[in-house]
Design an enzyme around this catalytic site. Structure first.
Site, short mmCIF file in Angstrom:
data_model
loop_
_atom_site.label_atom_id
_atom_site.label_comp_id
_atom_site.label_asym_id
_atom_site.label_seq_id
_atom_site.Cartn_x
_atom_site.Cartn_y
_atom_site.Cartn_z
N CYS A 2 18.63 33.72 83.80
CA CYS A 2 17.88 32.89 82.93
C CYS A 2 16.91 32.21 83.70
O CYS A 2 16.85 32.14 84.88
CB CYS A 2 18.69 31.78 82.55
SG CYS A 2 20.28 32.10 81.31
N ARG A 27 13.91 37.22 83.97
CA ARG A 27 15.21 36.72 84.47
C ARG A 27 16.28 36.81 83.31
O ARG A 27 17.37 36.55 83.58
CB ARG A 27 14.87 35.20 85.01
CG ARG A 27 14.00 35.16 86.19
CD ARG A 27 14.00 33.68 86.64
NE ARG A 27 15.43 33.43 87.12
CZ ARG A 27 15.93 33.53 88.42
NH1 ARG A 27 15.11 34.11 89.20
NH2 ARG A 27 17.05 33.15 88.78
N TRP A 76 19.50 34.71 79.48
CA TRP A 76 20.27 35.86 79.51
C TRP A 76 21.73 35.53 79.34
O TRP A 76 22.22 34.70 79.90
CB TRP A 76 20.30 36.36 81.03
CG TRP A 76 20.83 37.93 81.30
CD1 TRP A 76 20.33 39.12 80.79
CD2 TRP A 76 22.16 38.15 81.67
NE1 TRP A 76 21.21 40.03 80.98
CE2 TRP A 76 22.43 39.16 81.69
CE3 TRP A 76 23.34 37.37 81.98
CZ2 TRP A 76 23.73 39.92 81.91
CZ3 TRP A 76 24.47 37.92 82.26
CH2 TRP A 76 24.48 39.16 82.44
N ASN A 102 20.71 27.59 84.17
CA ASN A 102 20.82 28.88 84.59
C ASN A 102 22.09 29.00 85.47
O ASN A 102 22.33 28.06 86.37
CB ASN A 102 19.74 28.90 85.25
CG ASN A 102 19.72 30.50 86.10
OD1 ASN A 102 20.39 31.33 85.72
ND2 ASN A 102 18.97 30.75 87.41
N GLY A 103 23.01 29.75 85.00
CA GLY A 103 24.18 29.91 85.77
C GLY A 103 25.54 29.87 84.73
O GLY A 103 25.31 30.00 83.60
N GLU A 491 19.55 57.00 92.98
CA GLU A 491 18.38 55.79 92.40
C GLU A 491 17.59 56.58 91.22
O GLU A 491 17.33 55.99 90.36
CB GLU A 491 17.68 55.60 93.82
CG GLU A 491 16.40 54.71 93.31
CD GLU A 491 16.65 53.58 92.98
OE1 GLU A 491 17.90 53.12 92.70
OE2 GLU A 491 15.67 52.79 92.34
N LYS A 495 17.45 54.78 87.66
CA LYS A 495 16.01 54.34 87.13
C LYS A 495 16.07 54.85 85.53
O LYS A 495 15.58 54.13 84.74
CB LYS A 495 14.83 55.23 87.65
CG LYS A 495 14.29 54.47 89.09
CD LYS A 495 13.78 53.03 88.92
CE LYS A 495 14.99 51.85 88.92
NZ LYS A 495 15.30 51.47 90.18
N GLU A 498 18.51 52.70 83.28
CA GLU A 498 18.11 51.42 83.01
C GLU A 498 16.92 51.36 82.02
O GLU A 498 16.88 50.30 81.30
CB GLU A 498 18.09 50.70 84.19
CG GLU A 498 16.88 50.86 85.06
CD GLU A 498 17.02 49.84 86.21
OE1 GLU A 498 17.59 48.86 86.29
OE2 GLU A 498 16.61 50.11 87.37
N HIS A 514 32.57 70.52 91.92
CA HIS A 514 33.71 70.03 91.88
C HIS A 514 33.91 69.14 90.49
O HIS A 514 34.93 67.98 90.36
CB HIS A 514 34.15 68.94 92.93
CG HIS A 514 34.21 69.56 94.31
ND1 HIS A 514 35.18 70.45 94.56
CD2 HIS A 514 33.22 69.60 95.22
CE1 HIS A 514 34.86 70.84 95.87
NE2 HIS A 514 33.51 70.65 96.21
N LYS A 613 16.25 40.61 86.01
CA LYS A 613 15.84 40.99 87.37
C LYS A 613 16.85 40.56 88.39
O LYS A 613 16.93 41.28 89.40
CB LYS A 613 14.67 40.56 87.55
CG LYS A 613 13.73 40.77 89.11
CD LYS A 613 13.48 42.32 88.91
CE LYS A 613 12.84 42.70 89.96
NZ LYS A 613 12.75 44.13 90.00
C1 AGP Z 1 17.25 48.10 89.99
O1 AGP Z 1 16.45 48.88 89.25
C2 AGP Z 1 18.08 47.03 89.36
N1 AGP Z 1 17.20 46.32 88.54
C3 AGP Z 1 19.44 46.43 90.01
O2 AGP Z 1 20.03 47.43 90.29
C4 AGP Z 1 18.87 45.53 91.20
O3 AGP Z 1 18.70 46.35 92.37
C5 AGP Z 1 20.12 44.73 91.81
O4 AGP Z 1 20.32 44.06 90.86
C6 AGP Z 1 20.09 44.23 92.91
O5 AGP Z 1 19.23 43.17 93.11
P1 AGP Z 1 18.37 42.46 94.24
O6 AGP Z 1 17.81 43.61 95.28
O7 AGP Z 1 17.60 41.65 93.81
O8 AGP Z 1 19.79 41.78 95.20
#
Ligand code: AGP
Length: 618
Positions: A2, A27, A76, A102-103, A491, A495, A498, A514, A613
């Site tokens: 948020c 956010r 969020w 936020n929280g 990774e 990508k 997501e 396996h 984010k």
């Molecule tokens: C990555 O593309 C994601 N958005 C997510 O996995 C992110 O890396 C994770 O939430 C960690 O965030 P941070 O690096 O700000 O701690």
């Protein structure tokens, strides 16, 4: 998660709050809302959807945009589905108090029952509406001012929060507080106006003076007065340190790119150069890293290093494991912060914990740091956001200096985190004598070339786009890599998942037989990192195994490779470098590939569904 933003001062609050919300949308973007006060009436507008939807409903009603005080929120969802009613701001039963949050308030249900028994009613399913009414109840019961009521109420809640509260009966002030979620207070000239936000991006064009609240702090913000900060639990007055903002407006705008993600992919040559600046000195055969210069002994005498992180940062941590073990010969374990914090891990004062986080606000990583510190471990942070909670909570560390990363999918954060880890591993390896002088010099020269090589690699964008076009309708994808490039495979899969919502799995190439090989058929593309190092021949065998089961292969190979080219359906070449540095290059085409597939599928690249984010809740 948020985003919250607020303004109090002589200007019209509406454009400041709305533009601020747009910058904070990374956010969370389930719903948005704004409250403005024009001296007479509270004007509340809120809606499910994005800030653009909020603008639509306020665009036609002039009286919805008036006022010199405003508070806004982009959500969020945690408690209650994303709908108009659950959107923030929330108003207390009397109609006097307005709050954004936020929280998560964990004991909201108990408080709600108590307030209900005293006659309070609730329109929404949110914990926020409970908290704003609790503040009201305290204020009425104790006959105190807003600041005191907020403090007393917060002392009876369990959870995490960043809040901004407005009281219609005291319209010249705002009260903000934080525990676990960030709050930045921008200070206008002579304290004539104030900007409040979850990070400083909403007010970067108005002021460079900022106070970041620490956990358990509450600030009373009044026009013409210095910001008064107090500790929530004991009311102790705190010296509010005014810091100078380091980000610019240009850095947080798209700069001609269609999406932040693409801009951030293209910023990587500069971001890596900025990470090197003042640290990598190939001409002097030297690496300068203040954190290691000062605390190198902690690493050299450590029983082991434990890396804690989440998501992409965790993947960077895995690359760090290969780097630190290979170059510095220090045993490394890499842990998901969310597991580590609850696992009662065995930790001693001889352990060094490295916490990696782009945002520096990830709740699980922050909690893992606190746990490690409480057990006597030494904690080193690798963060991008200067002044963030994790940067402040760690004993020392290194900033990546990647510049603001706004696309939810992490790109330049990953490569700059790996850059820092490589510098650390090389420096420690040299100090320990586990890496030869000759190798050290070779690595430094190779590192120095990386930004140019990334620049050159980005020229393959059209080629990657044409591959994306072939595979955009796949429903499952496999990513394989070995050694330093196993985490890159993870990774790459993350990508794709997501931002395009295509199911993808990353595996160490040799693990394929396996289990995952059972999935292979002509409909499941496999992206393989097959650069000419280490276990090249073995990866080539894995490729053959997939081909003989009609699987499609897209291989990332070293420039000039001919063997894989003959077998694979498509190849993408990366420039030659040392094996340990290849993740800095192999990850680039995978980022571009996910980007193009998501665009072709018409997905929201920068704000993928259900994500945010900065994950400041558990
Ligand atoms: C990555 O593309 C994601 N958005 C997510 O996995 C992110 O890396 C994770 O939430 C960690 O965030 P941070 O690096 O700000 O701690």
């Amino acid at each position: 998660m948020c985003g919250i933003t607020a303004y109090i001062g002589p200007r019209d609050a509406y454009p400041i709050v709305i533009n601020g919300l747009k910058r904070l949308e990374y956010r969370g973007y389930d719903s948005a809302g704004i409250m403005l006060y024009d001296g007479e009436e509270l004007q509340l507008s809120k809606t499910k959807g994005k800030v653009a939807d909020l603008e639509k409903i306020t665009a036609t009603a002039r009286n919805k945009r008036n006022g010199k005080i405003g508070i806004g929120h982009t959500r969020w969802a945690t408690h209650g589905v994303p709908n108009d009613v659950n959107s923030h701001p929330h108003v207390s039963n009397s109609g006097d108090l307005v709050m954004v949050h936020n929280g998560i308030i964990e004991n909201y249900d108990t408080i709600k029952k108590e307030l209900t028994s005293r006659g309070y009613t609730f329109k929404s399913d949110t914990d926020t509406e409970v908290l704003v009414n609790l503040i009201e109840e305290v204020k009425l019961n104790e006959g105190c001012k807003l600041g005191k009521a907020v403090q007393l109420a917060l002392n009876s809640v369990v959870g995490a929060y960043a809040i901004a509260v407005f009281d219609r009966t005291k319209p010249n002030e705002l009260v903000v507080a934080r525990l676990g979620s960030p709050i930045a207070i921008g200070i206008g000239e002579d304290f004539g106006e104030f900007f409040i936000a979850s990070d400083a991006s909403p007010f970067v064009e108005f002021t460079k003076d900022v106070v970041y609240l620490e956990d358990e702090e509450l600030a009373i913000i009044k026009i013409g007065r210095e910001v008064r900060v107090r500790k929530i639990h004991d009311d102790q007055l705190v010296d509010a340190m005014i810091q100078k903002l380091q980000i610019s407006l240009e850095e947080i705008e798209k700069g001609g790119y269609d999406h932040f993600m693409l801009k951030e992919i293209y910023e990587q040559p500069k971001a890596i150069t900025d990470t090197f600046r003042g640290r990598l000195m190939p001409e002097d055969n030297f690496i300068k890293l203040l954190g290691i210069d000062t605390y190198g002994e902690r690493f050299l005498n450590a029983d082991r290093v434990i890396i804690v992180a989440c998501g992409t940062s965790w993947h960077a941590g895995l690359v760090g494991e290969y780097l630190l073990e290979d170059m510095a010969r220090i045993p490394v374990e890499v842990e998901y912060a969310s597991e580590f914090r609850y696992r009662n891990p065995v930790l001693t004062k001889n352990d060094v914990v490295i916490a990696i986080s782009q945002s520096g606000e990830t709740a699980d990583t922050l909690a893992a740091i606190k746990l490690a510190k409480s057990r006597g471990a030494f904690v080193y942070g690798i963060c991008n956001v200067v002044g963030s909670s994790i940067a402040r909570e760690t004993h020392t560390g290194t900033y990546t200096h990647a510049g603001p990363e706004i696309g939810v999918a992490s790109t330049k954060a990953f490569t700059t985190q790996i850059t820092v880890l490589t510098l650390m591993a090389l420096k420690l390896g040299r100090e320990k004598g586990s890496i030869s002088e000759e190798m050290f010099g070779r690595y430094l020269k190779a590192m120095d070339k990386i930004p140019q090589q990334v620049e050159k690699l980005l020229e393959i964008n059209d080629h990657v786009k044409s591959i994306a076009d072939v595979y955009k309708n796949a429903t499952n994808c496999l990513y394989l890599g070995r050694g330093f490039n196993f985490p890159v495979a993870l990774e790459g899969a993350l990508k794709l998942k997501e931002i395009s919502y295509i199911h993808a799995e990353g595996y160490p190439a040799a693990e394929m037989k396996h289990g995952p090989i059972a999935l292979i058929d002509e409909n499941m593309p496999t992206f393989v990192i097959a650069t000419k190092h280490g276990h090249y021949e073995k990866v080539v065998s894995n490729i053959q195994e997939i081909k003989s089961r009609s699987g499609k292969i897209i291989a990332i190979v070293t420039e000039g490779d001919t063997t894989v080219k003959e077998i694979a359906d498509h190849t993408i070449e990366i420039p030659e470098t040392e094996e340990a540095l290849t993740p800095l290059l192999t990850t680039i085409p995978l980022q571009l590939l996910s980007y193009h597939i998501a665009v072709m599928l018409d997905k929201n690249v920068d704000q993928p569904r259900n994500l945010a984010k900065s994950v400041t809740v558990e």
